[in-house]
Design a protein around this motif. Sequence first.
Motif, PDB file in Angstrom:
ATOM      1  N   UNK A 293       0.844  -1.196   0.000  1.00 52.05           N
ATOM      2  CA  UNK A 293       0.000   0.000   0.000  1.00 52.05           C
ATOM      3  C   UNK A 293       0.883   1.250   0.000  1.00 52.05           C
ATOM      4  N   UNK A 294       1.892   1.254   0.877  1.00 54.68           N
ATOM      5  CA  UNK A 294       2.774   2.421   0.981  1.00 54.68           C
ATOM      6  C   UNK A 294       3.522   2.660  -0.328  1.00 54.68           C
TER       7      UNK A 294
ATOM      8  N   UNK B  16       1.946   6.757  -6.759  1.00 58.81           N
ATOM      9  CA  UNK B  16       0.831   7.577  -7.219  1.00 58.81           C
ATOM     10  C   UNK B  16       1.056   9.054  -6.943  1.00 58.81           C
ATOM     11  N   UNK B  17       1.599   9.372  -5.755  1.00 53.42           N
ATOM     12  CA  UNK B  17       1.880  10.769  -5.413  1.00 53.42           C
ATOM     13  C   UNK B  17       2.992  11.317  -6.301  1.00 53.42           C
TER      14      UNK B  17
ATOM     15  N   UNK C 260      -4.572  12.265  -9.023  1.00 50.16           N
ATOM     16  CA  UNK C 260      -5.583  12.746  -8.081  1.00 50.16           C
ATOM     17  C   UNK C 260      -5.629  11.835  -6.859  1.00 50.16           C
ATOM     18  N   UNK C 261      -5.983  12.410  -5.716  1.00 50.74           N
ATOM     19  CA  UNK C 261      -5.976  11.659  -4.467  1.00 50.74           C
ATOM     20  C   UNK C 261      -6.868  10.426  -4.529  1.00 50.74           C
ATOM     21  N   UNK C 262      -8.017  10.544  -5.201  1.00 55.69           N
ATOM     22  CA  UNK C 262      -8.940   9.410  -5.297  1.00 55.69           C
ATOM     23  C   UNK C 262      -8.327   8.265  -6.087  1.00 55.69           C
ATOM     24  N   UNK C 263      -7.560   8.585  -7.114  1.00 50.83           N
ATOM     25  CA  UNK C 263      -6.918   7.531  -7.908  1.00 50.83           C
ATOM     26  C   UNK C 263      -5.805   6.860  -7.105  1.00 50.83           C
ATOM     27  N   UNK C 264      -5.021   7.670  -6.383  1.00 47.04           N
ATOM     28  CA  UNK C 264      -3.960   7.110  -5.533  1.00 47.04           C
ATOM     29  C   UNK C 264      -4.557   6.128  -4.537  1.00 47.04           C
TER      30      UNK C 264
ATOM     31  N   UNK D   9      -6.011   2.881  -6.157  1.00 49.69           N
ATOM     32  CA  UNK D   9      -4.933   2.039  -6.670  1.00 49.69           C
ATOM     33  C   UNK D   9      -4.203   1.328  -5.537  1.00 49.69           C
ATOM     34  N   UNK D  10      -3.884   2.065  -4.469  1.00 43.39           N
ATOM     35  CA  UNK D  10      -3.162   1.460  -3.340  1.00 43.39           C
ATOM     36  C   UNK D  10      -3.974   0.337  -2.716  1.00 43.39           C
ATOM     37  N   UNK D  11      -5.282   0.508  -2.645  1.00 38.17           N
ATOM     38  CA  UNK D  11      -6.132  -0.560  -2.111  1.00 38.17           C
ATOM     39  C   UNK D  11      -6.174  -1.763  -3.038  1.00 38.17           C
ATOM     40  N   UNK D  12      -6.175  -1.540  -4.334  1.00 38.11           N
ATOM     41  CA  UNK D  12      -6.172  -2.662  -5.281  1.00 38.11           C
ATOM     42  C   UNK D  12      -4.897  -3.479  -5.148  1.00 38.11           C
TER      43      UNK D  12
END
Length: 294
Positions: A249-250, A256-257, A262-266, A269-272
């Motif tokens: 996740x990290x 992503x950052x 966008x924060x929602x995409x980050x 994606x991290x959850x996936x």
Amino acid sequence: MNKGFTVAGIGELLWDVFPQHKRLGGAPANFAFHCYQLGAKAYPVSCVGTDELGLGLRNKLREMGVDASYVLESDSFPTGTVQVTLNDEGKPSYRIVENVAWDHIAFTSDLKALAATLNAVCFGSLSQRSPVSRASIHAFLRQMPEAALKIFDVNLRQSYFSQEQVEDSLRLASILKLSDEELPVLAGYFGLRGDVMDQLNELRERFDLALVAYTRGPDGSVLVRGDEVDVAPGVAGLAVDSVGAGDSFTASLCMGVLKDWPLSRVNAFANRVASFVCSQKGATPLLPEDLKTL
């Protein structure tokens, strides 16, 4: 593969030793491997002994495609191990062996040069149990470019943390990642009040953090950046082994950052990625192409 970003995970590198087998362990190495899979030039920064276990860790990293150039060697201390024992119900307990090589990471000229080139680093609390490694990690962070991401993934383990250590780390970090099990500890340390969002915002403001990531296991995660908040549900899937899911996740958050998503995409994606890692055995499974090419 585009290797446009250079990142590092600094801290513990060890073997998780089970009754019948052993696995590469250490959150910084897991982080570096997943960043490598997601397109970064990624380095674990640690120290191993000159023993057979140390050679084995180096060889394992190379098999994984990870550059071990910044894994130092110690003639004086053994390679780190975590002894894992299972009870009759199969529930594990752990003994993190003390005074091992990763407790003695030296801040060398090579590490100083590496730090100055980085776009991001991840560090935790366990590797700071020793004054030697703690001082080196802090020096490494101070040598990094001002704009680089300095991710403090709290990773509280057993008794190897303190309020002073956590506070010092927060003051050096630009991003905090913590879990629903860790927030109450920090709330106690810093007198945080109100609900979860109040506490996350207070941490962000008090320590001048650019981003706070709060994970809730299968219930997903919350990202807070300035006035922006994104809440992502967990991704449904078969949970086989949660080891290393937080590190993946990290790593996904970091990439992503860096890519300015966008924060929602980050968050999604991290959850996936974390959900996929939970569906596999071990902390460092190969990611499917549909995740790597995102």
